[in-house]
Design a protein around this motif. Structure first.
Motif, short mmCIF file in Angstrom:
data_model
loop_
_atom_site.label_atom_id
_atom_site.label_comp_id
_atom_site.label_asym_id
_atom_site.label_seq_id
_atom_site.Cartn_x
_atom_site.Cartn_y
_atom_site.Cartn_z
N SER A 99 -30.84 92.29 168.07
CA SER A 99 -31.67 93.43 167.67
C SER A 99 -30.92 94.33 166.69
N ALA A 100 -29.66 94.59 166.98
CA ALA A 100 -28.87 95.44 166.09
C ALA A 100 -28.76 94.82 164.70
N LEU A 101 -28.53 93.52 164.64
CA LEU A 101 -28.36 92.86 163.35
C LEU A 101 -29.67 92.79 162.56
N THR A 102 -30.75 92.39 163.20
CA THR A 102 -32.01 92.25 162.49
C THR A 102 -32.52 93.62 162.02
N HIS A 103 -32.42 94.61 162.85
CA HIS A 103 -32.94 95.92 162.48
C HIS A 103 -31.97 96.69 161.58
N TRP A 104 -30.69 96.34 161.62
CA TRP A 104 -29.73 96.90 160.66
C TRP A 104 -30.17 96.54 159.24
N ALA A 105 -30.60 95.31 159.05
CA ALA A 105 -31.06 94.87 157.73
C ALA A 105 -32.24 95.72 157.27
N GLU A 106 -33.19 95.97 158.16
CA GLU A 106 -34.35 96.80 157.80
C GLU A 106 -33.91 98.21 157.39
N GLN A 107 -33.00 98.78 158.15
CA GLN A 107 -32.59 100.16 157.94
C GLN A 107 -31.70 100.35 156.72
N ASN A 108 -31.09 99.29 156.23
CA ASN A 108 -30.12 99.43 155.15
C ASN A 108 -30.51 98.73 153.85
N MET A 109 -31.75 98.29 153.74
CA MET A 109 -32.17 97.56 152.54
C MET A 109 -32.04 98.38 151.27
N ASP A 110 -32.38 99.67 151.29
CA ASP A 110 -32.26 100.48 150.08
C ASP A 110 -30.81 100.54 149.61
N ALA A 111 -29.87 100.71 150.53
CA ALA A 111 -28.45 100.75 150.16
C ALA A 111 -27.99 99.39 149.64
N ILE A 112 -28.49 98.33 150.23
CA ILE A 112 -28.13 96.98 149.78
C ILE A 112 -28.67 96.72 148.38
N PHE A 113 -29.94 97.10 148.13
CA PHE A 113 -30.51 96.94 146.79
C PHE A 113 -29.72 97.74 145.77
N ALA A 114 -29.31 98.95 146.11
CA ALA A 114 -28.52 99.79 145.19
C ALA A 114 -27.18 99.13 144.90
N ALA A 115 -26.54 98.59 145.92
CA ALA A 115 -25.26 97.91 145.72
C ALA A 115 -25.43 96.67 144.84
N GLN A 116 -26.51 95.93 145.03
CA GLN A 116 -26.77 94.75 144.21
C GLN A 116 -26.98 95.12 142.75
N ARG A 117 -27.76 96.18 142.53
CA ARG A 117 -27.99 96.64 141.15
C ARG A 117 -26.68 97.07 140.49
N ALA A 118 -25.88 97.84 141.22
CA ALA A 118 -24.59 98.30 140.68
C ALA A 118 -23.69 97.12 140.35
N TYR A 119 -23.64 96.16 141.22
CA TYR A 119 -22.82 94.96 141.00
C TYR A 119 -23.31 94.20 139.77
N ASP A 120 -24.63 93.98 139.70
CA ASP A 120 -25.22 93.24 138.58
C ASP A 120 -24.97 93.95 137.24
N GLU A 121 -25.08 95.26 137.24
CA GLU A 121 -24.83 96.04 136.01
C GLU A 121 -23.36 95.95 135.62
N ARG A 122 -22.48 96.05 136.58
CA ARG A 122 -21.05 95.96 136.33
C ARG A 122 -20.67 94.55 135.86
N ASP A 123 -21.28 93.55 136.49
CA ASP A 123 -20.98 92.15 136.16
C ASP A 123 -21.53 91.77 134.78
N ALA A 124 -22.65 92.38 134.38
CA ALA A 124 -23.27 92.06 133.09
C ALA A 124 -22.52 92.69 131.92
N GLY A 125 -21.76 93.75 132.21
CA GLY A 125 -21.09 94.50 131.13
C GLY A 125 -19.82 93.95 130.70
#
Length: 125
Positions: A99-125
């Motif tokens: 339960s902690a793992l599955t619902h952790w993903a739900e609660q942290n998706m915005d932060a994960i998406f932000a981290a992915q965008r930051a990584y992709d922008e940094r990696d593309a540059g």
């Protein structure tokens, strides 16, 4: 420790615990285990509740979880046959963790998406 008990080390490449971790690290297994926390559920209800899982994958995952002693399967002699799945006592020991793992993903998706965008922008540059 009795003579039949062994010491296991998940960091060893031949440790059988890795097979269990493979089973538990599967998204479908986690979702099924989480779904069964409320009590026994019929096969078709699981399939309807977990969007995107195919009948074949659901069957395979249920068999794997049953083989590992995490769920039980009960067959009722109805027409057509009714099959219910439930957590075993061993499976219930995972309830809080799953339960902690599955619902952790739900609660942290915005932060994960932000981290992915930051990584992709940094990696593309």
């Amino acid at each position: 420790m009795t003579t039949t008990e062994q010491s296991y080390n998940v960091y060893e490449d031949r440790c059988p615990t890795r097979l269990v971790l493979d089973c538990l690290a599967d998204k479908w297994a986690l979702l099924i285990l989480d779904r069964l926390q409320g009590g026994p559920v019929r096969f078709n209800h699981i399939r309807r509740d977990i969007k995107g899982i195919s009948q074949k994958v659901l069957s395979q995952t249920l068999r794997r979880l049953e083989r590992n002693g995490l769920i039980s399967r009960t067959i009722f002699p109805t027409v057509p046959v009714t099959v219910e799945y439930a957590l075993t006592p061993l499976g219930r020991t995972l309830t809080d963790t799953v339960s902690a793992l599955t619902h952790w993903a739900e609660q942290n998706m915005d932060a994960i998406f932000a981290a992915q965008r930051a990584y992709d922008e940094r990696d593309a540059g």
